[in-house]
Structures are given as C-alpha cells and as structure tokens.
Design an enzyme around this catalytic site. Structure first.
Site, PDB file in Angstrom:
ATOM      1  N   HIS A  34      -6.425   2.570  -7.744  1.00 50.35           N
ATOM      2  CA  HIS A  34      -7.095   1.402  -7.122  1.00 50.35           C
ATOM      3  C   HIS A  34      -7.168   0.446  -8.035  1.00 50.35           C
ATOM      4  CE1 HIS A  34      -9.066   2.992  -3.347  1.00 50.35           C
ATOM      5  NE2 HIS A  34      -8.596   3.967  -3.992  1.00 50.35           N
ATOM      6  N   THR A  35      -6.014   0.112  -8.755  1.00 48.74           N
ATOM      7  CA  THR A  35      -5.866  -0.927  -9.870  1.00 48.74           C
ATOM      8  C   THR A  35      -4.688  -1.750  -9.041  1.00 48.74           C
ATOM      9  OG1 THR A  35      -4.388   0.682 -10.790  1.00 48.74           O
ATOM     10  CG2 THR A  35      -6.255   0.309 -11.984  1.00 48.74           C
ATOM     11  N   ASP A  36      -3.862  -1.515  -8.331  1.00 51.81           N
ATOM     12  CA  ASP A  36      -2.551  -2.344  -7.908  1.00 51.81           C
ATOM     13  C   ASP A  36      -3.090  -3.399  -7.066  1.00 51.81           C
ATOM     14  OD1 ASP A  36      -3.412  -0.722  -5.544  1.00 51.81           O
ATOM     15  OD2 ASP A  36      -1.363  -0.154  -5.090  1.00 51.81           O
ATOM     16  N   GLY A 121      -1.254  12.714   5.204  1.00 55.66           N
ATOM     17  CA  GLY A 121      -2.529  12.920   4.844  1.00 55.66           C
ATOM     18  C   GLY A 121      -2.860  13.525   3.695  1.00 55.66           C
ATOM     19  N   SER A 125       1.819   9.582   0.033  1.00 52.29           N
ATOM     20  CA  SER A 125       2.322   8.504   0.335  1.00 52.29           C
ATOM     21  C   SER A 125       3.468   8.740   1.441  1.00 52.29           C
ATOM     22  CB  SER A 125       3.196   7.632  -0.702  1.00 52.29           C
ATOM     23  OG  SER A 125       2.135   7.049  -1.443  1.00 52.29           O
ATOM     24  N   SER A 126       3.217   9.592   2.437  1.00 53.61           N
ATOM     25  CA  SER A 126       3.896   9.778   3.452  1.00 53.61           C
ATOM     26  C   SER A 126       4.330   8.550   4.369  1.00 53.61           C
ATOM     27  CB  SER A 126       3.408  11.029   4.387  1.00 53.61           C
ATOM     28  OG  SER A 126       2.052  10.707   4.908  1.00 53.61           O
ATOM     29  N   SER A 127       3.021   7.716   4.471  1.00 57.12           N
ATOM     30  CA  SER A 127       3.468   6.719   5.181  1.00 57.12           C
ATOM     31  C   SER A 127       4.282   5.498   4.437  1.00 57.12           C
ATOM     32  CB  SER A 127       2.307   5.868   5.629  1.00 57.12           C
ATOM     33  OG  SER A 127       1.137   6.053   4.782  1.00 57.12           O
ATOM     34  N   ASP A 171       2.645   2.609  -3.383  1.00 51.80           N
ATOM     35  CA  ASP A 171       3.252   3.561  -2.905  1.00 51.80           C
ATOM     36  C   ASP A 171       5.097   3.031  -2.597  1.00 51.80           C
ATOM     37  OD1 ASP A 171       0.996   4.213  -3.319  1.00 51.80           O
ATOM     38  OD2 ASP A 171       0.321   4.506  -1.275  1.00 51.80           O
TER      39      ASP A 171
HETATM   40  C1  GLA Z   1      -3.128   4.036  -1.875  1.00 52.33           C
HETATM   41  C2  GLA Z   1      -2.621   2.869  -1.516  1.00 52.33           C
HETATM   42  C3  GLA Z   1      -2.325   2.252  -3.018  1.00 52.33           C
HETATM   43  C4  GLA Z   1      -3.206   2.417  -3.987  1.00 52.33           C
HETATM   44  C5  GLA Z   1      -3.727   3.943  -3.812  1.00 52.33           C
HETATM   45  C6  GLA Z   1      -4.848   4.093  -5.083  1.00 52.33           C
HETATM   46  O1  GLA Z   1      -2.230   5.148  -2.148  1.00 52.33           O
HETATM   47  O2  GLA Z   1      -1.685   2.873  -0.694  1.00 52.33           O
HETATM   48  O3  GLA Z   1      -1.773   1.010  -2.764  1.00 52.33           O
HETATM   49  O4  GLA Z   1      -4.309   1.490  -3.886  1.00 52.33           O
HETATM   50  O5  GLA Z   1      -4.144   4.277  -2.697  1.00 52.33           O
HETATM   51  O6  GLA Z   1      -4.435   3.909  -6.263  1.00 52.33           O
END
Ligand code: GLA
Length: 384
Positions: A34-36, A121, A125-127, A171
């Site tokens: 949650h830094t991006d 899920g 990062s499947s999406s 992602d």
């Molecule tokens: C998901 C989001 C990313 C990132 C992470 C948390 O994967 O798609 O952009 O914010 O959560 O680090």
C-alpha cells in the site's frame, strides 16, 4: 503449470487459426505494501504463474474473447466495444481495449484465448496478468510496442478507469517488467527501478491461506482514503507533501493529532514501510539475508497492527513459519485481508519447510493451504 502448446491447440480448435501466444506473469511482493499509490517504493518479483493469451486476426469485424478458466466466450463488434464495465471477467481484457482505443488505436477484429494458472483472489495479481497478457497480444496485432513502464501505466488505467478498482501501479508494472531471478525495487513516483538479484540458494515459498481477497472490495478503497486523509493533514502545514512518500515520521509526531486515529496508524505504516522497502533492496543487493528477514518481519507487524490489513489466518501462517528451519523472512503479501504469505527460505530446506508449514496451518485452522515453491521469472513476453 501453464502450457503454451495446450493453449495453442485449444485456440486452433475453437477459432480455426494458429495464434501468436504471449505470457504475462503474476507476482509476489517481497515488501512495500500500500505504498504504490502514495508514490512510494515497492519490491515485487514476477513469479512462474502466468496468464497466457493466444491471439489471431478475424475478417468478420468481431472481437471474440474466450477464457478457458471461466469456460466462457463473448462476442462483440470491434467498432462497438463496451465503453463501461459489465461486471464480468471480460472487463479486464475489455478495459485494456478501451484504454488502447482512447489512445487513438483502431481496435481490429480478433479472437483472443486466455488461460492462466495464477490462483484467483489470492493476492498474486491474477487480474494484472490478464490485463498485461491482453495488452501485449493486442499490441502485436496493432504492430506497436509500448515501453514496459508505459504499458504498465495503460493497464493500471484500464483497471482504475474501466474496471473501477483503485489499485496502484505495482502489479501491472512487475508483470510487464519483471526479470528472471530478480526482485525489482520500483520508485512509484517516477517509475525508475533497480533490479536486486535473488540468490540461487534462496527459495520463494508462497503459502495461500485460502482466505479470498478482493481489491475491488471496500477495505482496499477505505485504506487508500485514510492514507490520502493523512497526506492532506500534513500538507496543510507542509504543502510540498503531496503524497505520504514525501512525509516523515516527524510529521506524524507533529501533525498526527490532526488526523483520525485510523489515518494516523495507516500513515505510520506507509511512512515506515517506504523506509523498510529501500533498506530491504539494499539488504538483498548486499546478500544480507538476516537484515532482509528482519525487515520482512517488521513489515508484517506494521501491516497487521497499524494498517490492519491482515487477517487471523495470515497472522497464523506467518507465526507458524517463524521457528521452521531455513526461514529467512515471512509476511503477508499483496493487497491484504487474506491471500498469500511470502516466505524467503534457504533453498535446500524449502521442501521440508513447505510440508511442515502446510501441516501446521491445517492443524491450527482446519484449512488445507496451497503452498508453492516459486521462482522469480521474467516479465511479459511472446512465446511464439
Ligand atoms: C494490490 C494493488 C497494488 C498495491 C497492493 C498493496 O495488489 O493492486 O497496486 O496497492 O495491493 O501493496
């Protein structure tokens, strides 16, 4: 594991045309959560789970999307593609087409087959893998090739603007730009990055809590809003703070009382996580596994206690790993609220580590986890 030959033959059988085949990987984030979207730092690696995309041109003006995972096919007219989300799996490829069209490309008629093995899920990062696989496949038909960072931004926009989820860039970036045997330290402000080699004697053990995670859900969005609230509170005194990337622990001491208690905790996570992530890349580059493991442990605590994005099962999975032989570091990876933990483990101990962790977790929770020993892999590419 995903099999390009199998995808090719199913496409050939369904559409009567030999496709060009592309792969885009999922990812595991080693640190930087949650830094991006706060323009900070992340350090993910692409993994050897991927989405494959087979594409071939058509002459009837149609765009036909087929997903082997969903066993579903959808037909559109290339000249009248949906401009808004439909709430269906096809939103991910359709979003990419909408963004490409918005960039001035005329979407041609084609058949697209998608087939992936990134667990859905699970915070892997499947999406993003579907978006990036679609994007590189469509690029090939258009005869264009965006630089990896630009492609990642377009795919992120498709998710933000079309699918309607407020994700950051991590992602899509790692799926497009990952490098074999490396983690990637990304500066989400200017998209500059540095590769950090993962030593050959270190394995990536990914442990799925089997608790499903969704970033379109409310928790991700509310965390992001709290992070933005904290940045705005600091900016009232220091206007140069546009994102928490620009803030320091001292800012929280000075102005923390002007935020909601939740925003203060979320900000403490993000500000310290940025510091840890840069330090973790340094540790990895200098092969200081002890320092890296310690930073991962601190990151998990911060994610669980300050960001409150863990869950009982993920805390259990991380806790149970601590005294297993070979562990370097463990933490919950990805958007949070379930999904997978990432464990850096001495490679020669990885098999026993995985087996013991699985047994312990099942005994503690009654849930049978899926545990994968993965390798850092390359980003999106053409297979044939
Ligand atoms: C998901 C989001 C990313 C990132 C992470 C948390 O994967 O798609 O952009 O914010 O959560 O680090």
């Amino acid at each position: 594991m995903h099999d390009p030959e199998a995808l090719r033959s199913l496409h050939l059988k369904r559409f009567g045309a030999d496709p060009a085949v592309f792969a885009a990987p999922g990812r595991v984030n080693l640190i930087g959560e949650h830094t991006d979207y706060a323009e900070g730092f992340v350090m993910p690696a692409a993994i050897d789970f991927a989405t494959l995309a087979g594409i071939s041109p058509r002459t009837d003006g149609k765009v036909v999307l087929f997903s082997e995972n969903y066993g579903d096919e959808l037909v559109y007219h290339a000249a009248a593609l949906p401009s808004e989300r439909t709430g269906h799996w096809s939103d991910y490829p359709l979003g990419v087409l909408a963004i490409f069209a918005g960039e001035g490309h005329k979407i041609p008629a084609f058949s697209l087959s998608l087939w992936g093995d990134v667990p859905l899920g699970s915070g892997l990062s499947s999406s993003a893998a579907v978006e990036v696989a679609t994007a590189v496949a469509v690029e090939s038909l258009l005869g264009i090739q965006y630089p990896g960072p630009v492609l990642a931004r377009l795919c992120q926009r498709s998710e933000n603007e079309f699918v309607g989820s407020s994700c950051g860039i991590m992602d899509q970036f790692i799926s497009a730009n990952g490098a074999k045997d490396h983690a990637l330290l990304l500066d989400c402000r200017d998209l500059s990055f540095k590769l950090a080699p993962i030593p050959g004697d270190v394995a990536l053990v990914i442990a799925n809590t089997m608790v499903s995670h969704a970033i379109t859900g409310g928790e991700y969005t509310s965390r992001r809003a709290q992070v933005e609230e904290a940045a705005a509170a600091i900016a009232r005194h220091r206007p140069e703070v546009r994102f928490l990337r620009d803030a320091t622990p001292e800012d929280l001491v000075k102005w923390g009382h002007e935020m909601s208690p939740e925003a203060l905790k979320r900000a403490r996570h993000v500000i310290t996580e940025n510091i840890r992530t840069v330090a973790a890349a340094d540790a990895l580059i200098h092969n200081d596994m002890k320092a890296l493991g310690k930073l991962m442990a601190e990151a998990h605590q911060s994610y669980s206690k300050d960001f409150e994005a863990s869950c009982a099962e993920a805390d259990t999975m991380v806790g149970l790993a601590q005294d297993l032989p070979g562990l370097i570091g463990a933490r919950l990876t990805g958007g949070g609220f379930g999904g997978c933990t990432v464990n850096l483990v001495q490679a020669d101990q990885a098999q026993t580590f995985a087996a013991s962790l699985g047994k312990r977790y099942e005994a503690a929770t009654g849930i049978k986890p899926q545990i994968h020993i993965c390798h850092a892999s390359g980003g999106a590419h053409k297979i044939k």
